[in-house]
Design an enzyme around this catalytic site. Structure first.
Site, PDB file in Angstrom:
ATOM      1  CB  THR A  68      -0.874   0.077   1.265  1.00 41.69           C
ATOM      2  OG1 THR A  68      -0.015   0.380   2.385  1.00 41.69           O
ATOM      3  CG2 THR A  68      -1.570  -1.232   1.537  1.00 41.69           C
ATOM      4  CE  LYS A 124       9.045   5.435  -2.916  1.00 40.30           C
ATOM      5  NZ  LYS A 124       7.676   5.230  -3.395  1.00 40.30           N
ATOM      6  CB  VAL A 178      15.542   3.525  -2.964  1.00 36.89           C
ATOM      7  CG1 VAL A 178      16.397   4.504  -3.752  1.00 36.89           C
ATOM      8  CG2 VAL A 178      15.366   3.995  -1.530  1.00 36.89           C
ATOM      9  CB  ALA A 193      10.937   0.326  -9.009  1.00 34.54           C
ATOM     10  CG  LEU A 241      16.704   0.214 -10.886  1.00 34.96           C
ATOM     11  CD1 LEU A 241      17.117   1.672 -11.060  1.00 34.96           C
ATOM     12  CD2 LEU A 241      17.360  -0.643 -11.964  1.00 34.96           C
ATOM     13  N   GLY A 252       0.694   4.892 -14.717  1.00 33.36           N
ATOM     14  CA  GLY A 252       1.012   4.283 -13.419  1.00 33.36           C
ATOM     15  C   GLY A 252       2.370   4.703 -12.884  1.00 33.36           C
ATOM     16  CD  GLU A 258       4.173   7.490  -4.665  1.00 31.06           C
ATOM     17  OE1 GLU A 258       3.435   7.055  -3.776  1.00 31.06           O
ATOM     18  OE2 GLU A 258       5.117   6.827  -5.147  1.00 31.06           O
ATOM     19  CG  ASP A 291       7.957   9.091  -4.263  1.00 33.66           C
ATOM     20  OD1 ASP A 291       7.568   8.336  -3.349  1.00 33.66           O
ATOM     21  OD2 ASP A 291       8.498   8.680  -5.315  1.00 33.66           O
ATOM     22  CE  LYS A 325      11.189   6.841  -5.011  1.00 30.75           C
ATOM     23  NZ  LYS A 325      10.992   7.065  -6.444  1.00 30.75           N
ATOM     24  N   GLY A 337       7.048   2.016 -12.090  1.00 24.08           N
ATOM     25  CA  GLY A 337       6.131   1.166 -12.849  1.00 24.08           C
ATOM     26  C   GLY A 337       5.793  -0.076 -12.059  1.00 24.08           C
TER      27      GLY A 337
END
Ligand code: ADP
Ligand code: ASP
Ligand code: MG
Length: 815
Positions: free
Chosen positions: A556, A580, A610, A612, A614, A665, A668, A679, A683, A798
């Site tokens: 969520t 996060k 942070v 996605a 990666l 998408g 946020e 956001d 991160k 994504g």
């Protein structure tokens, strides 16, 4: 010659009795007549015990008696020619009448002694064996019914009589050699004392009967025909992944069965061991199964342990006090008294200081044992040299067994790790001096979870099952479920991990299934659920289900689930999160999560916080763990803003570009969380904290790229309206950059413990100039990577890549 014993389920139905006769037929065809030992039909011994109990307490038992009669008569009707049926009905009728008289006597006296109880129970084996010998007689004319009470002689310990081996062997041999041409059907379980009164060998004792007869006759093999594929690594009803063992030693079989693997009765191994007669456990319901061999010269096995067994219900008694220290004979006095009173002690542990003794006994004996101790040690208690004995009920014993344990270091470490990681508290530990067995006492509630967790950790050749609870059913979860479904087979084959989604909650509903929800139609299942969503309820149920290897996946973007993280760690459940908010709120909270996960031995993975999917968080963690030090981090970590600036060109307005990003998408739910830099700030803050800096959200300098009116707008729709009014502002900014041959980049930086996020125009020579699409880029300048920074670059937003990151974190919990 072989002795074949058929258990309760094997003689429990028309179909299985037919199989039993086929098995015997094959043996007979092979030459030598086997001896068949039979149990009571399944459920009958329990029924008889219940009837006796009822009679003794003045309750009626007639319905049970009728049930007993029906059970046997149905078999006779199905398996015997009509002309042959009558004499068998008559004999069984006689048995039932005797039984009724007996129960009537118990009813009148309201008294049930162990001796009478044995007599009542004996009717189970007498009825089944007589009946089957007569059914068999239609096929084998030489069938004979043998009441083992005439051959097996015991002392008078009713309920678990000790066998007089010498006398018994002689009687068995004499009988057998006078009847070598016969096919003998012998009652299991029952015996008699020197006065000829019926005794029994203990519950499950038919196996023992087979071994006694097999040993007396020096048979070539004792076969135990039951309803499972031999001795398995654990009770298959409790551990679905249990598998059959091809062979084990007598000691191993004895230890496993003593601690609850009731597939074979422990004393069975003794006569077989003494004569080196192999025992084979076979399955009446799967006659092709090769069997488990219990024998003398087992091949070397590469399994660290052979199996895990459990006794579900025990009580322990703790004795503590200075009176025990250095007092020779204290434990001798204690245990010989318990033995004298026929209380069987299952397990004993004593602290090395001799200050306390803990022992486990059947719960039914606990109060009696307590009183006996109070009498025996009256003086010590009065002098306060001994504390009042305490009973602890509702416990279980779990034991791991195997001869290899002796040579393999780290076995107990592995056991305690599996238990600890799953939050299972160990009350007492005992290791057999033979080192073939380590037993632990745990709460009864934890038994199923413990068995599965320990099984998973010792038999890692098998799959480990992760039980996943998911919060949120938006883009990420939907994609995650799709990915889990697609990769399940690969994961199981290559990583030995099986992932079951056992609970899902969104803002409206929740659903649970401990066997795993189907990922093909989870949406419908959730819709159809009658359970209203409640995080309180969800977390409580997660705990209540008490499954091993659990993960809570917070997919969520809501602050609500975060309130439960600490409680979830406390329940020894790992957390994987792409949310996060938790890690980027107060530093204290960030630290609490880390500490709590560590304290409870579970994992806390948040790679997708942070960039996605990666590997950024993991890379930083590896650098830090290997002793490197971060000098500078520079990053574009807003895939959203990258996407927006890379697409904000030509005729497109800024408003439309943001809208498209949202539709794809990439943003946020409220795009301002991206554009405002919130956001991104989160991160950078998480990275800075992971790099060792104690920072609060307010410490990050953010240059917002949004005009004030957009920031102040109320709803998301209102924000879009304001943004539409500001198109010119953004067009001018873009034109300026273009004129200078530069690109707009929103760049975060950590240096000297300071974090900033600024909108910059970078030229072609800057490494961040060429970034395309929604890519993220991060460069770590560290002690080790000083000349050329370590750069990680790739798609950083994504649903697909984020779900893949969550997926990877979940798999890491299983690693
Ligand atoms: P029978 O009536 O044939 O004597 P039991 O019911 O006494 O059979 O024993 C068979 C049962 O033992 C199985 O159905 C199984 O549930 C249970 N069991 C417990 N532990 C084990 C184990 N480690 N391996 C196989 N079976 C086990
Ligand atoms: N019928 C007895 C019992 O249920 C003995 C046995 O089946 O082994 O305990
Ligand atoms: Mg049995």
């Amino acid at each position: 010659m072989k002795v074949l014993k058929f258990g309760g389920t094997s003689v429990g139905s028309v179909a299985s009795i037919k199989t039993v006769l086929n098995i015997l037929e094959k043996e007979v065809a092979n030459g030598k007549n086997p001896v068949a030992v039979l149990s009571a039909m399944s459920g009958v011994t329990n029924l008889l015990a219940a009837m006796a109990e009822k009679a003794a307490t003045g309750q009626t038992f007639t319905a049970d008696l009728a049930e007993l009669e029906r059970k046997h008569f149905d078999v006779i009707k199905a398996l015997m020619d009509v002309q042959a049926q009558n004499p068998v009905f008559t004999k069984l009728k006689i048995y039932f009448n005797e039984l009724e008289d007996l129960l009537q006597g118990i009813f009148s006296l309201r008294e049930l002694t162990a001796q009478t109880r044995d007599l009542v129970l004996s009717y189970g084996e007498r009825c089944s064996t007589f009946m089957i010998s007569k059914i068999a007689a239609q096929q084998f004319q030489n069938s004979v019914f043998v009441n083992a009470a005439d051959l097996i002689k015991t002392d008078s310990s009713f309920g678990h009589a000790k066998v007089d081996m010498a006398l018994t062997e002689m009687l068995v041999r004499n009988y057998y050699y006078e009847n070598t041409d016969k096919l003998l059907f012998v009652t299991g379980f029952i015996s008699s004392n020197e006065d000829g009164r019926i005794t029994t060998l203990g519950r499950g004792g038919s196996d023992y009967t087979a071994a006694i007869i097999g040993s007396a006759l020096n048979c070539s093999e004792i076969q135990i025909w039951t309803d499972v594929n031999g001795m398995m690594t654990a009770d298959p009803r409790m551990v679905k992944k249990a598998f059959s063992l091809p062979e084990l030693s007598y000691t191993e079989a004895m230890e496993l069965s003593f601690f609850g693997a009731r597939v074979i009765y422990p004393p069975t191994m003794i006569p077989a061991f003494l004569k080196k007669i192999p025992i084979r456990i076979l399955n009446t319901f799967d006659v092709d199964f090769e069997g488990t061999y219990i024998k003398h010269d087992c091949a070397a096995s590469n399994l660290p342990i052979k199996g895990i067994s459990s006794i579900n219900d025990v009580s322990i008694i703790n004795l503590e006090g200075s009176g025990m220290v250095g007092k020779a004979g204290f434990s001798g006095r204690l245990f010989s008294m318990l033995a004298r009173e026929q209380i069987s002690v299952i397990l004993i542990t004593q602290s090395s200081s001799e200050h306390s003794i803990t022992f486990a006994i059947p719960p039914a004996d606990a109060v009696k044992a307590q009183h006996l101790i109070e009498q025996e040690f009256e003086l010590e208690l009065a002098a306060k040299k001994l504390d009042q004995p305490q009973i602890e009920p509702n416990l279980s014993i779990l034991a791991i067994v195997g001869e290899n344990m002796k040579q393999t270091p780290g076995i107990s470490g592995k056991l305690f790790h599996a238990l600890g990681r799953n939050g299972i508290n160990v009350r007492a530990i005992a290791q057999g001096s033979s080192e073939y067995n380590i037993s632990v006492i745990i709460s009864k509630n934890d038994m199923a979870k413990a068995l599965n967790a320990v099984h998973d950790s010792f038999f890692e050749l098998l799959n480990k099952t992760l039980h996943v609870f998911v919060a949120g059913t938006g883009n990420i979860s939907t994609t995650l479920f799709k990915q889990l479904g697609e990769h399940a087979a690969f994961l199981e084959k290559n990583n030995g991990i099986q992932i079951k989604v056992v609970g899902v909650v969104n803002t409206r509903k929740m659903v649970f299934n401990s066997d795993g929800l189907s990922l093909d139609n989870w949406k419908e299942t959730l819709e159809a659920s009658h359970q209203e969503a409640s995080l309180d309820g969800f977390v409580a149920e997660m705990k209540q289900m008490n499954l091993p290897n659990c993960v809570f996946a917070d997919n969520t973007a809501s602050p609500k689930p975060i309130e439960y993280y600490d409680a979830i760690f406390k329940s020894n459940i790992s957390i994987v999160t792409c949310n996060k908010i938790g890690n980027s709120a107060s530093y204290e909270q960030y630290k609490t999560f880390k500490d709590s996960a560590r304290k409870h031995g579970v994992d806390f993975y948040y790679e997708t916080n942070v960039g996605a999917g990666l590997p950024i968080v993991r890379t930083l963690k590896d650098l830090m763990m290997s002793g490197d030090r971060v000098i500078k981090i520079e990053a574009i970590l807003s895939g959203t803003i990258s996407f927006i600036f890379n697409n904000f060109k030509g005729d497109a307005t800024f408003h439309d570009t943001v809208k498209i990003a949202q539709e794809k998408g990439y943003t946020e739910p409220d795009p301002r969380d991206d554009l405002r830099g919130t956001d991104f700030m989160r991160k950078m803050l998480i990275l800075a904290r992971d790099a060792g800096y104690v920072l609060e959200p307010g410490d990050v300098n953010i240059e917002s790229m949004l005009p004030k009116a957009c920031l102040d707008a109320g709803t998301v729709d209102e924000f879009y309206q304001e943004l539409n009014n500001e198109n010119q502002f953004f067009a001018d900014m873009s034109a300026k950059a273009e004129a200078e041959g530069k690109a707009l980049r929103y760049i975060g930086k950590l240096e000297n413990g300071q974090v900033s996020i600024t909108l910059q125009m970078v030229g072609e020579d800057h490494p961040f100039y060429t970034l395309s699409g929604s890519d993220n880029i991060i460069s770590f300048t560290t002690e080790r990577y000083k000349e050329r920074p370590l750069v990680v670059k790739g798609p950083g937003a994504g649903a697909e890549v984020t779900a893949a990151g969550v997926f990877a974190d979940i798999v890491n919990v299983g690693a």
